[in-house]
Enzyme design. Structure first.
Site, PDB file in Angstrom:
ATOM      1  N   ARG A 196       0.819  -1.217   0.000  1.00 20.63           N
ATOM      2  CA  ARG A 196       0.000   0.000   0.000  1.00 20.63           C
ATOM      3  C   ARG A 196       0.846   1.257   0.000  1.00 20.63           C
ATOM      4  NH1 ARG A 196      -1.022  -3.627   3.726  1.00 20.63           N
ATOM      5  NH2 ARG A 196      -2.821  -5.000   3.445  1.00 20.63           N
ATOM      6  N   LYS A 245     -14.626  -0.879  -4.206  1.00 21.81           N
ATOM      7  CA  LYS A 245     -15.007  -0.863  -2.793  1.00 21.81           C
ATOM      8  C   LYS A 245     -14.489   0.383  -2.077  1.00 21.81           C
ATOM      9  CE  LYS A 245     -14.732  -1.879   1.690  1.00 21.81           C
ATOM     10  NZ  LYS A 245     -13.782  -1.369   2.698  1.00 21.81           N
ATOM     11  N   PRO A 262     -21.035   0.252   0.059  1.00 17.12           N
ATOM     12  CA  PRO A 262     -19.776  -0.410  -0.296  1.00 17.12           C
ATOM     13  C   PRO A 262     -19.897  -1.900  -0.010  1.00 17.12           C
ATOM     14  CG  PRO A 262     -19.414   1.433   1.231  1.00 17.12           C
ATOM     15  CD  PRO A 262     -20.879   1.154   1.204  1.00 17.12           C
ATOM     16  N   ASP A 264     -17.975  -5.269   0.643  1.00 18.15           N
ATOM     17  CA  ASP A 264     -16.769  -6.035   0.908  1.00 18.15           C
ATOM     18  C   ASP A 264     -17.189  -7.457   1.253  1.00 18.15           C
ATOM     19  OD1 ASP A 264     -17.712  -6.022   3.547  1.00 18.15           O
ATOM     20  OD2 ASP A 264     -16.651  -4.173   3.955  1.00 18.15           O
ATOM     21  N   HIS A 266     -17.393  -8.860   3.981  1.00 18.66           N
ATOM     22  CA  HIS A 266     -18.275  -8.843   5.142  1.00 18.66           C
ATOM     23  C   HIS A 266     -19.733  -8.559   4.742  1.00 18.66           C
ATOM     24  CE1 HIS A 266     -17.481  -8.657   9.584  1.00 18.66           C
ATOM     25  NE2 HIS A 266     -18.787  -8.611   9.508  1.00 18.66           N
ATOM     26  N   PHE A 315     -23.449  -3.439   9.431  1.00 20.14           N
ATOM     27  CA  PHE A 315     -22.035  -3.766   9.456  1.00 20.14           C
ATOM     28  C   PHE A 315     -21.506  -3.736  10.881  1.00 20.14           C
ATOM     29  CE2 PHE A 315     -17.568  -3.039   9.098  1.00 20.14           C
ATOM     30  CZ  PHE A 315     -17.203  -3.794   7.999  1.00 20.14           C
TER      31      PHE A 315
END
Length: 373
Positions: A196, A245, A262, A264, A266, A315
């Site tokens: 990253r 995302k 978004p 993901d 999860h 979430f």
DNA sequence: GAGGGACCGTCG
DNA sequence: GACGGTCCCT
């Protein structure tokens, strides 16, 4: 010192909102009466709350202004709070609307009250979520902290309330111009950012190159609030390390796109468990653009205009950190497709050599490809 | 244009 | 050995 603002916890629950992975820069301070501290460019904002009241306090760097000016500073902080927490949005009203539309939501709403979307600084939001790929809240928090420590000067320091001998340093989030420097990649790698590191440096560089230095780059991002969701997303996807995302997170969390959900892994799991989406709970399926759209459309249809905000409640309710209070998963029985165990095969890795040459041209090609897709 | 693997590091 | 994904190459 402390100022107060009448605000029930059903409108704002600090412990959930500040630690559910929207922002990674709020420090939790104190053991008994918990405080939350956040460093802005020119001040530190301190918050705490009881069931009916939000308390806030402004701390300024060393040359303290005269007592005459303090009310003004607090007034500024209050304006910031209203903006940052979007307090003009009536969360209770939204909760009851979501509960009407969605049984799953209504089963958790009382236990997870006061979870709202922050309105964050877009640059900070963007960089933080570039860090979030293949990552968890704990580590992202450490990385963002370390980014601030290394790339922005200490604004002020305060004695640690637990151990007053220790000074806690407060650093604002660094501006794009600082992160755009070429050495940043290597430094961030040393700091443990992994792959990253390159994304962050290059994104900052791209921002400066395309939209100018000073605060022009940040203004460009902020102005995306006035663009349509599709236009703003297209701009975000131009940056390196920003896929669908991460782009959607920024749209929702700092660019006012309240309906964006978004997706993901999860959220994917949540969609399968509770919203009848086909898929497997046990095996990891690839998130294709097609699947992403499918999940996104499904959840937007369920929750409506403020779908992104609702998603944040679900979430949070599913996060481990909060799961001690009970999780949705066990309470709703929905027909689930039979699990299809398919162990991932992993391959030996080949040594890798080359990196790309220069930024500008490859970017254009990449942007074209993305637009085509 | 869809599919699969690599990628950093941390904690199971 | 999985993880709040993205890139890049088949």
């Amino acid at each position: 010192m402390w100022q107060s603002l009448a605000l029930p916890q059903s409108q704002l629950c600090l412990s959930a909102v500040l630690k559910n992975g929207q922002s990674f820069r709020w420090m939790v301070v104190g053991a008994s009466s918990t405080e939350y501290h956040f460093c802005l460019r020119d001040r530190v904002v301190c918050l705490k709350q009881d069931p009916t009241t939000l308390f806030y306090r402004t701390i300024l760097p060393d040359p303290q202004p005269s007592a005459l000016h303090l009310p003004l500073r607090d007034a500024e902080t209050l304006i910031w709070l209203n903006d940052y927490f979007q307090l003009d949005v009536d969360l209770q009203k939204l909760y009851s609307q979501w509960a009407t539309r969605d049984k799953v939501f209504s089963s958790i709403e009382t236990r997870f009250a006061g979870i709202r979307m922050l309105r964050q600084d877009p640059f900070e939001n963007l960089i933080s979520f570039i860090c979030s790929s293949n990552n968890n809240i704990g580590r992202i928090t450490k990385m963002v902290q370390s980014l601030c420590r290394h790339y922005s000067p200490c604004l002020l320091s305060l004695p640690d309330p637990v151990d007053p001998l220790i000074q806690v340093q407060y650093h604002p989030f660094p501006p794009p111009s600082v992160l755009a420097a070429p050495e940043v990649e290597a430094t961030l790698r040393d700091l443990g950012f992994g792959y990253r590191a390159k994304y962050i440096q290059r994104t900052a560089k791209m921002l400066i190159d395309a939209h100018g230095s000073g605060d022009l780059a940040e203004k460009f991002l902020t102005n995306l609030r006035n663009a349509t969701t599709d236009d703003a997303r297209e701009e975000l996807l131009k940056f390196v390390g920003v896929g669908r995302k991460v782009a959607d997170c920024v749209l929702l969390m700092s660019l006012d796109k309240k309906d964006v959900v978004p997706v993901d892994t999860h959220v994917h799991q949540i969609a399968i468990k509770h919203y009848g989406l086909k898929g497997s709970l046990s095996s990891k399926t690839n998130m294709t653009p097609k699947l992403y759209e499918e999940i996104n459309a499904k959840l937007t249809a369920v929750w409506g205009d403020y779908a992104g905000w609702a998603h944040s409640v679900l979430f949070t309710s599913d996060l481990k950190a909060f799961s001690s209070q009970g999780v949705v998963a066990t309470e709703i029985a929905l027909p689930t497709p039979p699990p299809t165990p398919s162990p991932l095969k992993r391959k030996a890795r080949a040594a890798e050599v080359e990196s790309d040459a220069i930024t500008v041209l490859p970017l254009t090609e990449r942007a074209k490809r993305r637009r085509a897709a």
